[in-house]
Structures are given as C-alpha cells and as structure tokens.
Design a protein around this motif. Structure first.
Motif, PDB file in Angstrom:
ATOM      1  N   CYS A  65      95.263 122.007 138.736  1.00  0.00           N
ATOM      2  CA  CYS A  65      94.469 121.461 137.631  1.00  0.00           C
ATOM      3  C   CYS A  65      92.899 121.898 137.899  1.00  0.00           C
ATOM      4  O   CYS A  65      92.925 122.964 139.043  1.00  0.00           O
ATOM      5  CB  CYS A  65      93.615 119.968 138.398  1.00  0.00           C
ATOM      6  SG  CYS A  65      95.232 118.895 137.453  1.00  0.00           S
ATOM      7  N   TYR A 107      99.364 118.772 139.172  1.00  0.00           N
ATOM      8  CA  TYR A 107     100.128 118.113 138.185  1.00  0.00           C
ATOM      9  C   TYR A 107     102.037 118.750 137.855  1.00  0.00           C
ATOM     10  O   TYR A 107     101.346 119.746 137.507  1.00  0.00           O
ATOM     11  CB  TYR A 107      99.406 118.123 136.622  1.00  0.00           C
ATOM     12  CG  TYR A 107      99.065 119.333 136.061  1.00  0.00           C
ATOM     13  CD1 TYR A 107      98.083 119.137 135.901  1.00  0.00           C
ATOM     14  CD2 TYR A 107     100.217 118.885 134.492  1.00  0.00           C
ATOM     15  CE1 TYR A 107      98.318 121.139 136.002  1.00  0.00           C
ATOM     16  CE2 TYR A 107     100.182 120.416 133.983  1.00  0.00           C
ATOM     17  CZ  TYR A 107      98.721 121.496 134.543  1.00  0.00           C
ATOM     18  OH  TYR A 107      98.282 121.909 133.228  1.00  0.00           O
ATOM     19  N   TRP A 157      95.857 110.131 141.829  1.00  0.00           N
ATOM     20  CA  TRP A 157      96.323 109.794 140.721  1.00  0.00           C
ATOM     21  C   TRP A 157      97.011 110.527 139.885  1.00  0.00           C
ATOM     22  O   TRP A 157      97.919 109.928 139.015  1.00  0.00           O
ATOM     23  CB  TRP A 157      95.078 108.821 140.082  1.00  0.00           C
ATOM     24  CG  TRP A 157      94.532 108.124 141.087  1.00  0.00           C
ATOM     25  CD1 TRP A 157      94.857 107.187 141.778  1.00  0.00           C
ATOM     26  CD2 TRP A 157      92.879 107.833 141.250  1.00  0.00           C
ATOM     27  NE1 TRP A 157      94.235 106.239 142.497  1.00  0.00           N
ATOM     28  CE2 TRP A 157      93.015 107.230 142.244  1.00  0.00           C
ATOM     29  CE3 TRP A 157      91.489 108.382 140.039  1.00  0.00           C
ATOM     30  CZ2 TRP A 157      91.772 106.273 142.185  1.00  0.00           C
ATOM     31  CZ3 TRP A 157      90.509 107.416 140.568  1.00  0.00           C
ATOM     32  CH2 TRP A 157      90.141 106.881 141.291  1.00  0.00           C
ATOM     33  N   ILE A 158      96.547 111.684 140.368  1.00  0.00           N
ATOM     34  CA  ILE A 158      97.381 112.879 138.553  1.00  0.00           C
ATOM     35  C   ILE A 158      98.905 113.260 139.441  1.00  0.00           C
ATOM     36  O   ILE A 158      99.129 113.617 140.036  1.00  0.00           O
ATOM     37  CB  ILE A 158      96.457 113.681 138.168  1.00  0.00           C
ATOM     38  CG1 ILE A 158      95.598 113.438 138.188  1.00  0.00           C
ATOM     39  CG2 ILE A 158      96.820 114.954 138.253  1.00  0.00           C
ATOM     40  CD1 ILE A 158      93.944 114.992 137.952  1.00  0.00           C
ATOM     41  N   GLN A 159     100.024 112.959 138.805  1.00  0.00           N
ATOM     42  CA  GLN A 159     101.354 113.603 138.788  1.00  0.00           C
ATOM     43  C   GLN A 159     101.630 114.250 137.521  1.00  0.00           C
ATOM     44  O   GLN A 159     102.071 115.543 137.960  1.00  0.00           O
ATOM     45  CB  GLN A 159     102.348 112.274 138.644  1.00  0.00           C
ATOM     46  CG  GLN A 159     102.000 111.441 140.293  1.00  0.00           C
ATOM     47  CD  GLN A 159     101.549 111.385 141.344  1.00  0.00           C
ATOM     48  OE1 GLN A 159     102.347 112.561 141.600  1.00  0.00           O
ATOM     49  NE2 GLN A 159     100.993 111.062 142.334  1.00  0.00           N
ATOM     50  N   SER A 160     101.167 114.144 136.378  1.00  0.00           N
ATOM     51  CA  SER A 160     102.337 114.933 135.576  1.00  0.00           C
ATOM     52  C   SER A 160     101.070 114.985 134.376  1.00  0.00           C
ATOM     53  O   SER A 160      99.684 114.722 134.521  1.00  0.00           O
ATOM     54  CB  SER A 160     102.586 113.871 134.972  1.00  0.00           C
ATOM     55  OG  SER A 160     102.726 113.521 133.093  1.00  0.00           O
ATOM     56  N   HIS A 161     101.421 115.996 133.562  1.00  0.00           N
ATOM     57  CA  HIS A 161     100.595 116.408 132.915  1.00  0.00           C
ATOM     58  C   HIS A 161     100.098 115.381 131.615  1.00  0.00           C
ATOM     59  O   HIS A 161      99.004 115.419 130.980  1.00  0.00           O
ATOM     60  CB  HIS A 161     101.103 117.677 131.632  1.00  0.00           C
ATOM     61  CG  HIS A 161     102.311 117.000 131.281  1.00  0.00           C
ATOM     62  ND1 HIS A 161     101.784 116.637 129.304  1.00  0.00           N
ATOM     63  CD2 HIS A 161     103.450 117.314 131.297  1.00  0.00           C
ATOM     64  CE1 HIS A 161     103.455 116.280 129.102  1.00  0.00           C
ATOM     65  NE2 HIS A 161     104.241 116.657 130.082  1.00  0.00           N
ATOM     66  N   ARG A 162     100.942 114.442 131.625  1.00  0.00           N
ATOM     67  CA  ARG A 162     100.504 113.583 131.056  1.00  0.00           C
ATOM     68  C   ARG A 162      99.108 112.162 131.237  1.00  0.00           C
ATOM     69  O   ARG A 162      98.752 110.994 130.928  1.00  0.00           O
ATOM     70  CB  ARG A 162     101.662 112.147 130.857  1.00  0.00           C
ATOM     71  CG  ARG A 162     102.722 112.609 129.880  1.00  0.00           C
ATOM     72  CD  ARG A 162     103.937 111.573 129.012  1.00  0.00           C
ATOM     73  NE  ARG A 162     104.940 111.923 128.887  1.00  0.00           N
ATOM     74  CZ  ARG A 162     106.024 112.792 129.972  1.00  0.00           C
ATOM     75  NH1 ARG A 162     106.115 112.524 130.814  1.00  0.00           N
ATOM     76  NH2 ARG A 162     106.936 113.321 129.393  1.00  0.00           N
ATOM     77  N   ASP A 163      99.124 112.209 132.628  1.00  0.00           N
ATOM     78  CA  ASP A 163      97.859 112.263 133.385  1.00  0.00           C
ATOM     79  C   ASP A 163      96.234 113.106 132.973  1.00  0.00           C
ATOM     80  O   ASP A 163      95.512 112.698 133.594  1.00  0.00           O
ATOM     81  CB  ASP A 163      97.942 111.933 134.579  1.00  0.00           C
ATOM     82  CG  ASP A 163      98.951 111.051 135.719  1.00  0.00           C
ATOM     83  OD1 ASP A 163      99.109 109.835 134.519  1.00  0.00           O
ATOM     84  OD2 ASP A 163      99.815 110.886 136.151  1.00  0.00           O
ATOM     85  N   LEU A 164      96.488 113.822 132.887  1.00  0.00           N
ATOM     86  CA  LEU A 164      95.315 114.536 131.960  1.00  0.00           C
ATOM     87  C   LEU A 164      95.352 114.167 130.749  1.00  0.00           C
ATOM     88  O   LEU A 164      95.637 114.130 129.714  1.00  0.00           O
ATOM     89  CB  LEU A 164      95.747 116.120 132.224  1.00  0.00           C
ATOM     90  CG  LEU A 164      95.448 116.390 134.062  1.00  0.00           C
ATOM     91  CD1 LEU A 164      96.681 117.425 133.689  1.00  0.00           C
ATOM     92  CD2 LEU A 164      94.902 116.206 134.626  1.00  0.00           C
ATOM     93  N   LEU A 188      92.163 113.477 133.166  1.00  0.00           N
ATOM     94  CA  LEU A 188      90.861 112.540 133.965  1.00  0.00           C
ATOM     95  C   LEU A 188      90.012 112.935 134.227  1.00  0.00           C
ATOM     96  O   LEU A 188      89.032 113.477 134.234  1.00  0.00           O
ATOM     97  CB  LEU A 188      91.923 112.517 135.764  1.00  0.00           C
ATOM     98  CG  LEU A 188      91.157 111.524 135.957  1.00  0.00           C
ATOM     99  CD1 LEU A 188      92.231 110.145 135.647  1.00  0.00           C
ATOM    100  CD2 LEU A 188      92.111 111.579 137.086  1.00  0.00           C
TER     101      LEU A 188
END
Length: 470
Positions: A255, A245, A123-130, A132
């Motif tokens: 991460c 990410y 589910w995590i690709q980008s720093h924008r996903d963090l 989580l």
RNA sequence: CGGGCUGUAGCGCAGUUUGGUUAGCGCACUUGACUGGGGGUCAAGGGGUCGGAGGUUCAAAUCCUCUCAGCCCGACCA
C-alpha cells in the motif's frame, strides 16, 4: 485621561502581548509539569468549534473516526529508520509501571503512524478494502525544550488522519485533497486566515515522509506559523508494517499511505493572526459566542428586553449570550468581552430603550451603530458576515503588504525581518536554505508562481516562501 | 556541560548593600454602601513556612554554607 492599557501593546512586545491575552481572555494556563498547558473553558470552547468544523470536513472527505492507544511499544517506533531518528529526542518513555520495570518500555505516542500501521496491516487484505481512511482525535506528547502555550507544548491535542491506498497516485491525490478541502477550506472560511499552501523542502519534511504539504499563515508580527500538514508517506510505513493487499489480478501489492494533522497550535495562530491591542478578535463562524447582549443597567425593562433579544437571536441561529451581571461595571464587562473577541456586542440600556433602540458594536472595527429593538435581531447575521469578511480581508492585506518578491538571498534575509519573502527556488536551493537557517529564517513552503502546490520541487518556476517562524 | 540572573500573598514587585518593632506596595479577592452609556468610588477586611535545609547571632527575608527550582546566554543537536 489615559488609562493603563489592558494588555501590553503588540508593538511594544508581541510575545508579552500573547501571554497577556492568554491570561486575560481566560484561554489557558501553564500546567504544573513544564511545557504542559491547561486549556480553560473559554479556550476549550473555541477548540471545540475548531474540532466540529474540521471533523465535518474530514467526514466529507470520506474518513472515519477511530481511536488507538496512548501507549505504543517502543519496538514499533524503531522500525522506520527516519521516523525514529526524527522523534527519539522528544519521546516520553515509560519504563516502570505497576510497581516494576517493564520488559519492553512503552512510549507515549508522539504520533500514531506506527500503531495504526500495525492495524492497517491486519485489516487490509484485498484491493476491495482500499482506500482505508481513518482519523483520530487524540493527545500526543513530544518532549519539547522551548515551549509556548498552544504553539509548542509537550502535550497537545490534535487530529491525525491515516490512510492507505492502492496506488501512489491515489495517496498523493488524497494528501492534496485533505490540504485543500479540509485544511485550507477551514482556515480560510472559518478562521478567516489567508493561509499559503505548498510543499515542504527535504529539510522541513516530516520524519518518514516522501513529501510533506503544509498550510502556512502569517502572524500579526510578520512571523510564519505552520497551521497544518499533510504527508505522503510513500511505502515507508507500509513496507515495515507490511500493509499489503491482493490486487484484482491476484498479486500481492504494497500500500501507499498518508497522514495529516492539525492541532491546538491553530489556537495560537488564531490569536496571533487576528488579535489586536484590545484582545482577541474571533471570526464569527468560529466564535463559540457570536453576540453578547449586555444589559447596561437593570432598569426600565432593560434586562427583560435583553433577554427577549437573546431568545430572538438564538431562534435566528445566532450563538448569543446574555450578560446581565449587575455586580460588575459596564466598562469592565465591555472590556472583558473585547478581550475575549466576541464579534458583536449589543448594548441594551434605559437611555436607548426609551427611543426603542439598542447599540450594536463590532469588535473588529469598534464601530458603533444604533438599531431598533424590534428589528435588530434580523440584521445580526448580516453584520456577522461582514465581520467575517473584513477579518479575512484585513489579514490578507497585511500578508500581501508584508510579502516581498526578491531575487537574492540577501534581499530575502532583509525581507524576512518583517514578513515573508518569495524567492525563486532555483536561486535559493538547499545551499541557500542552509545559509538563511543561520539567521533563523526557514523555507516555509515551495509554491508554483500562482500559489498552488507544485508536483515536485524541480518544476520550473517554483518559488520558495521564506520567513522567520514560530 | 559551562557562565550569568532570579526565587518574598493568586499575579507583578519593593525591602537584602549597612541584621533590629507586628514584612510592605500595586493589581486581584471578600463584605457593605453609593453607582452603572468604556477597566467605577468610598469604607472595612482576608490572605505570607520570605524556595528548602543547616549555621552565625540576643535578634535573619537580610550574613555564611549546602541544596532545589525557574529564566537568560553559550555549547551540543538540526
């Protein structure tokens, strides 16, 4: 005329008292498989209250609930070396299903770092996903040899939070935030338990963590109970599950993850922290029933008056229950509610009612007082607040009275026979820790001199709190 | 893995040494009456493959053999 005590007195045999309370307060039974437990409706109502309070705080901390499977591929567990080493002795493994042997055995989750790691990676690709921030309420299985209901069972219920962050600092801060704002806040404010917070020694750390923080409570017999933990997992799991990410500059980064949990063990803590020789004493903010209105005898309008009182209390936001049973004696019913630890009992009977009064009894102190039928409902929230505060005060006093400041290992051993000992970590060290372990005394946590969580165990002035533990 | 102990009603136990009517007691449970301000009283009831299998005997909870389960101590592990 002295009657046989309802429960084995705590001073006679504390473990026996605990067993007696579990049965007589109708909290739990042993399950048919060794080490399992059946949580009875009253016990479960308390657990539901704990869940509600903890869940609200978890959500305030920004985490969201999800659910991951009970079964985990065995290969997941083996990826993180320390993790598998720590858990393999207590794994329940399914080798056969659907009538045949499985190609790859599946383990019943002892905790879910591995499966959740696998999906975080997805589910995590980008720093924008963090960050989580996930949590799940679930059951887990750890095949324990020595079990005691609520304190250590092979299957138990808990919440496990799992988070992924962009930096070590973010992960560390979140682990501390959970410890403070979710766990300590809940335990002190709701459970009325004056828990200590601190970090675990290398010896006591979670399998796979780089740092473990904990809440530790003192029980009625002076022994310690770990009530909750929050772990910094570093990049141990992130590396093996490839939780990574792309940062703002476009570079791949690994991460930093955390995990944290509290379980049905808190039920054991609640029982052993506040319970007395008459049974449980449930703090009002936790209690599933805060006030029981007991009809002494259904005559001269007592039942009607009691029913109206329950309605008034509920309207005032009090969790109230009516006990109008006429087939059980007053004494039996009073004893039953005391065993269950309901904070306040209001007795409604013809004698008081003739004067327009009822009797209010506090469970924590046993103190009885008269109040007018018309005015009593309005006074109850204040009484509940007082009970809440006094339970916390009493537990804090006991903890402080039974905590000794010591400077040698021998003194620490001595003090740990009745409670906690605080000894400079520089004096104790890992060698002293091993020495005390021979007498079943462990370092519960490391604290700063003023009781906060130290940033590292090497910080000057760090104090080790040692005790016997459940 | 070694040593010890225990299995008899829902729970706790007696009875086993020395085989002998229908296997008992406390609590709990059911029914009824009287009660009801701190585990009420009285009366009448229900509930048992005595852990399991085999054996000895006219007769086994009781003696013998095997077996299963649980608990404690030790060892192992940390």
């Amino acid at each position: 005329m002295a009657k046989a005590p309802v429960l084995t007195p705590q001073a006679d045999d504390f473990p026996r008292w605990y067993q007696d309370v579990l049965a007589k307060a109708e909290l739990a039974d042993n399950g048919p498989v060794r080490g399992t437990m059946v949580i009875r409706p009253y016990g479960y109502s308390l657990w539901e209250r704990m869940q509600a309070e903890v869940d609200a705080r978890i959500k305030d901390a920004g985490a969201e609930n999800a659910y991951f499977p009970l079964f985990i591929p065995e290969s997941y567990l083996t990826r993180e070396a320390e993790h598998v080493e720590g858990f393999s002795p207590e794994l329940a493994v399914v080798t056969h299903a659907g009538g045949k042997e499985l190609e790859e055995p599946v383990v019943v989750r002892p905790t879910s770092e591995t499966v959740i790691g696998e999906f975080m990676a997805k589910w995590i690709q980008s720093h924008r996903d963090l960050p989580l921030l996930l949590n799940q309420w679930a059951n887990v299985v750890r095949w324990e040899l020595r079990t005691r209901i609520f304190l250590r069972t092979s299957e138990f219920l808990w919440q496990e939070g799992h988070t992924a962050h962009a930096t070590q600092a973010d992960a560390a801060a979140y682990a501390v935030q959970i410890l403070h704002d979710v766990y300590r806040d809940f335990m002190v404010d709701v459970l009325a338990m004056p828990v200590l917070i601190g970090r675990k020694t290398r010896q006591e750390r979670f399998a796979g963590a780089i740092n473990t923080l904990a809440c530790e409570a003192m029980m009625g017999d002076g022994k310690a109970l770990q009530m909750g933990t929050s772990h910094e997992l570093g990049q141990n799991f992130a590396k093996v599950f490839d939780i990574a990410y792309q940062d703002a500059e476009g570079t791949q980064q690994t991460c930093w993850t955390t995990s944290w949990g509290v379980s049905t063990r808190m039920m054991g803590g609640l029982i052993m922290c506040h319970g007395d020789d008459a049974g449980l004493r449930i703090p009002p903010r936790l209690a599933s029933t805060q006030v029981v209105v007991l009809v002494i005898k259904d005559a001269d309008g007592a039942a009607e008056a009691a029913g109206r009182l329950v309605d008034e209390l509920r309207a005032a936001g009090v969790r109230a229950k009516l006990d109008a049973r006429t087939d059980t004696s007053f004494g039996r019913r009073a004893t039953d509610w005391e065993l269950k630890g309901v904070p306040v009992r209001i007795e409604v009977g013809p004698r008081d009612l003739a004067n327009g009064e009822v009797t209010v009894v506090r469970r924590d102190t046993g103190e009885k007082s008269q109040a007018t039928v018309d005015g009593v409902a309005a006074t109850i929230p204040g009484v509940l607040d007082a009970v809440q505060a006094d339970l916390l005060g009493a537990a804090t006093r006991r903890r402080d009275e039974r905590t000794a400041e010591v400077t040698t290992i021998d003194e620490a051993r001595e003090a740990a026979q009745v409670g906690f000992a605080r000894i400079p970590w520089a004096t104790l060290g890992e060698q002293g820790e091993a020495v005390l372990a021979q007498d079943a005394i462990t370092v519960r946590c490391l604290q700063t001199p003023d009781g906060q969580v130290p940033a590292s165990e090497d910080e000057p002035g760090v104090v080790a709190v040692v005790a016997r533990a459940y």
